[in-house]
Design a protein around this motif. Structure first.
Motif, PDB file in Angstrom:
ATOM      1  N   HIS A 171       0.845  -1.185   0.000  1.00 22.29           N
ATOM      2  CA  HIS A 171       0.000   0.000   0.000  1.00 22.29           C
ATOM      3  C   HIS A 171       0.883   1.239   0.000  1.00 22.29           C
ATOM      4  O   HIS A 171       1.911   1.289   0.672  1.00 22.29           O
ATOM      5  CB  HIS A 171      -0.877  -0.030   1.259  1.00 22.29           C
ATOM      6  CG  HIS A 171      -1.699   1.213   1.487  1.00 22.29           C
ATOM      7  ND1 HIS A 171      -1.144   2.422   1.872  1.00 22.29           N
ATOM      8  CD2 HIS A 171      -3.037   1.423   1.421  1.00 22.29           C
ATOM      9  CE1 HIS A 171      -2.103   3.315   2.016  1.00 22.29           C
ATOM     10  NE2 HIS A 171      -3.253   2.748   1.750  1.00 22.29           N
ATOM     11  N   VAL A 172       0.482   2.266  -0.748  1.00 24.00           N
ATOM     12  CA  VAL A 172       1.192   3.544  -0.783  1.00 24.00           C
ATOM     13  C   VAL A 172       0.150   4.662  -0.786  1.00 24.00           C
ATOM     14  O   VAL A 172      -0.863   4.566  -1.478  1.00 24.00           O
ATOM     15  CB  VAL A 172       2.083   3.666  -2.036  1.00 24.00           C
ATOM     16  CG1 VAL A 172       2.821   4.995  -2.046  1.00 24.00           C
ATOM     17  CG2 VAL A 172       3.075   2.513  -2.116  1.00 24.00           C
ATOM     18  N   ARG A 213      -1.104   8.454  -1.769  1.00 21.74           N
ATOM     19  CA  ARG A 213      -0.866   9.489  -2.792  1.00 21.74           C
ATOM     20  C   ARG A 213       0.026  10.587  -2.216  1.00 21.74           C
ATOM     21  O   ARG A 213      -0.133  11.024  -1.090  1.00 21.74           O
ATOM     22  CB  ARG A 213      -2.212  10.080  -3.221  1.00 21.74           C
ATOM     23  CG  ARG A 213      -2.112  11.238  -4.224  1.00 21.74           C
ATOM     24  CD  ARG A 213      -3.490  11.816  -4.505  1.00 21.74           C
ATOM     25  NE  ARG A 213      -4.077  12.451  -3.331  1.00 21.74           N
ATOM     26  CZ  ARG A 213      -3.903  13.730  -2.997  1.00 21.74           C
ATOM     27  NH1 ARG A 213      -3.129  14.523  -3.727  1.00 21.74           N
ATOM     28  NH2 ARG A 213      -4.498  14.225  -1.919  1.00 21.74           N
ATOM     29  N   VAL A 265      -2.740   2.156  -4.271  1.00 23.74           N
ATOM     30  CA  VAL A 265      -2.514   3.582  -4.047  1.00 23.74           C
ATOM     31  C   VAL A 265      -3.786   4.189  -3.473  1.00 23.74           C
ATOM     32  O   VAL A 265      -4.858   4.127  -4.082  1.00 23.74           O
ATOM     33  CB  VAL A 265      -2.105   4.294  -5.352  1.00 23.74           C
ATOM     34  CG1 VAL A 265      -1.852   5.771  -5.087  1.00 23.74           C
ATOM     35  CG2 VAL A 265      -0.854   3.645  -5.933  1.00 23.74           C
ATOM     36  N   TRP A 311       0.802   7.707 -11.834  1.00 21.03           N
ATOM     37  CA  TRP A 311       1.124   6.360 -11.360  1.00 21.03           C
ATOM     38  C   TRP A 311       1.167   5.366 -12.517  1.00 21.03           C
ATOM     39  O   TRP A 311       2.059   4.522 -12.591  1.00 21.03           O
ATOM     40  CB  TRP A 311       0.118   5.919 -10.296  1.00 21.03           C
ATOM     41  CG  TRP A 311       0.597   6.261  -8.932  1.00 21.03           C
ATOM     42  CD1 TRP A 311       0.300   7.378  -8.196  1.00 21.03           C
ATOM     43  CD2 TRP A 311       1.493   5.479  -8.127  1.00 21.03           C
ATOM     44  NE1 TRP A 311       0.964   7.347  -6.993  1.00 21.03           N
ATOM     45  CE2 TRP A 311       1.698   6.189  -6.915  1.00 21.03           C
ATOM     46  CE3 TRP A 311       2.138   4.274  -8.311  1.00 21.03           C
ATOM     47  CZ2 TRP A 311       2.523   5.716  -5.899  1.00 21.03           C
ATOM     48  CZ3 TRP A 311       2.964   3.790  -7.301  1.00 21.03           C
ATOM     49  CH2 TRP A 311       3.152   4.508  -6.123  1.00 21.03           C
ATOM     50  N   LEU A 331      -6.599   1.225  -6.992  1.00 20.40           N
ATOM     51  CA  LEU A 331      -6.863   2.574  -6.501  1.00 20.40           C
ATOM     52  C   LEU A 331      -7.989   2.570  -5.475  1.00 20.40           C
ATOM     53  O   LEU A 331      -8.950   1.816  -5.606  1.00 20.40           O
ATOM     54  CB  LEU A 331      -7.249   3.488  -7.660  1.00 20.40           C
ATOM     55  CG  LEU A 331      -6.283   3.520  -8.853  1.00 20.40           C
ATOM     56  CD1 LEU A 331      -6.849   4.377  -9.969  1.00 20.40           C
ATOM     57  CD2 LEU A 331      -4.908   4.017  -8.425  1.00 20.40           C
TER      58      LEU A 331
END
Length: 465
Positions: free
Chosen positions: A108-109, A111, A179, A194, A209
């Motif tokens: 997981h990242v 924004r 993301v 991305w 997303l």
């Protein structure tokens, strides 16, 4: 090669561990997944949010967290939680161990760019001479997590910084990137950036997303061009009202599902959740067994990705049996044209002047594996069981219903049902179904002049590199 030709299936750490998951817990779930669920198509392990926060805690976020960052401001796994990341090794060793089990590895990242990198004006890779402060947009922030500020995608250094982040993920062996904070509101610039960064990385990665509260289908062109999964709801928990709300969302999105682009109804809050999660205490899912079957059936018929949220090694055996029901993975991978056929208010007479109000919801799909099998799900949202009568013509169309006899299988139990009841003026007959409260009857209809498909065998795919 296009990623996510079928909806991904796997495990995500969020529902059970929130921001606090450790390397040992990830590996325990990966081993369980490989041993028990991989033969049924479950092949992805995702480390959710805040893996770079050494002080992560349950029930919320450490808003001024001292994230572990490298010299360019790229998040690094906190070594206290992920020992194999010590010395700047990142997720390389953990990803390799997950891959060795025949699984895919995801992270997981959020924004944007870390707030602390901006404050320290850390350098952006390349020869542009930019810093994190140059490429940040401090007016664009996440309302529920203060770790990041947005990137100013009008600045060329923003793409350079993001390209470097994705290159690092690729070097670690990441196969799947979730993301967050990109869809509510919709940040088209971040989605494009991305997608561009992943294409430039040289590694095939699934881009997922979230969250998708009130996501509009008007965004489909951008979503399909740059991502493979997009959430269509906020976080879903083990509450019937959360499941019920996704009936309408999935009915709207199901006609748009296609290989490489999937509307995502969120994780499955099943099994043991809440261990150190954002919400609720340590518990087995509060959804009843019938509500759990409703959730899984609806997600499969709508072809939503399936990400198990409960801790697999400590979940109850009934949950594991549910996830490994052969029809779950088989219909998800091979069913096509899933759609809502019927939704209408109804009332069940309980006697003594009492009634139970709810909705009868019927979904249908057809097999895309070369057979003529049809799949039907009959849902009932009331609080007491209901008997539902459905003409085959309403499920199959007049021509197919009258073209021959149909054998009926219950996909949850795997057992054959009695032949459809003749109705005289309807020679194709009807189905009389007892549907549980908040429950579903999930059926396969096989034409008897065509051999019924064999039970699906083990799921095979090419192992990740």
């Amino acid at each position: 090669m296009t990623s996510a030709l079928t909806p991904p299936m796997g495990w995500n750490s969020w529902d059970c561990y929130g921001t606090t998951v450790t390397e040992a817990e990830v590996l325990a779930n990966a081993r369980f997944l490989a041993e028990h669920l991989l033969p049924h198509g479950w092949d992805t392990v995702v480390v959710d949010i805040d893996w770079s926060d050494p002080d992560a805690r349950p029930h919320g976020y450490t808003q001024d967290a001292a994230l572990v960052l490298d010299a360019h401001g790229y998040p690094q796994p906190a070594p206290g939680r992920f020992p194999s990341a010590a010395g700047g090794a990142g997720f390389t060793a953990l990803a390799a161990r997950v891959h060795a089990l025949g699984l895919r590895f995801g992270v997981h990242v959020l924004r944007g760019i870390p707030r602390r990198a901006v404050a320290a004006a850390l350098p952006v890779p390349g020869d542009g001479g930019w810093t994190a402060a140059d490429v940040a947009d401090p007016t664009s922030t996440c309302p529920w997590n203060g770790h990041m500020v947005g990137l100013d995608h009008a600045h060329p250094g923003a793409q350079a910084w993001l390209d470097g982040l994705v290159a690092q993920l690729a070097s670690w062996g990441v196969d799947y990137v979730k993301v967050d904070d990109v869809l509510a509101p919709f940040h088209a610039d971040a989605v494009r950036a991305w997608g561009t960064a992943i294409a430039r990385s040289g590694r095939e990665m699934v881009l997922s997303l979230s969250p998708g509260t009130r996501l509009s289908t008007e965004h489909l062109p951008v979503l399909r061009e740059h991502a493979q999964l997009w959430r269509v709801c906020d976080d879903l928990w083990d509450r019937w009202e959360d499941v019920h709300a996704n009936f309408a969302r999935l009915a709207r999105w199901a006609p748009h599902q296609r290989p490489g682009g999937w509307a995502d109804a969120d994780m499955l809050p099943l099994g043991r959740i809440g261990i150190r999660a954002e919400r609720g205490e340590d518990r087995q899912s509060r959804l009843t067994p019938d509500e759990q079957r409703t959730l899984l059936t609806l997600w499969v018929m709508a072809r939503s990705p399936l990400m198990m949220g409960g801790d697999l090694p400590t979940s109850d055996p009934a949950t594991v049996a549910l996830l490994t029901t052969p029809a779950v993975g088989h219909v998800l991978r091979t069913g096509v044209d899933g759609r809502e056929l019927l939704r209408e208010p109804a009332a069940t007479d309980l006697g003594a002047g009492r009634t139970d109000a709810g909705e009868v919801v019927v979904w249908a799909a057809r097999a895309g594996d070369g057979t003529r099998t049809r799949y039907v799900a009959v849902f009932w949202t009331g609080t007491n069981p209901r008997t539902e009568h459905l003409a085959l013509s309403s499920l199959l169309g007049d021509a197919d219903a009258r073209a021959g006899r149909w054998a009926v299988r219950d996909l949850w139990s795997g057992t054959a049902l009695p032949d459809p009841v003749p109705t005289g003026w309807e020679p194709e007959g009807r189905l009389d179904l007892e549907v549980p409260a908040h429950g579903v009857r999930w059926l396969a209809l096989d034409p008897t002049d065509h051999p019924a498909p064999a039970a699906p065998g083990p799921h095979h795919r090419q192992e990740p590199s």
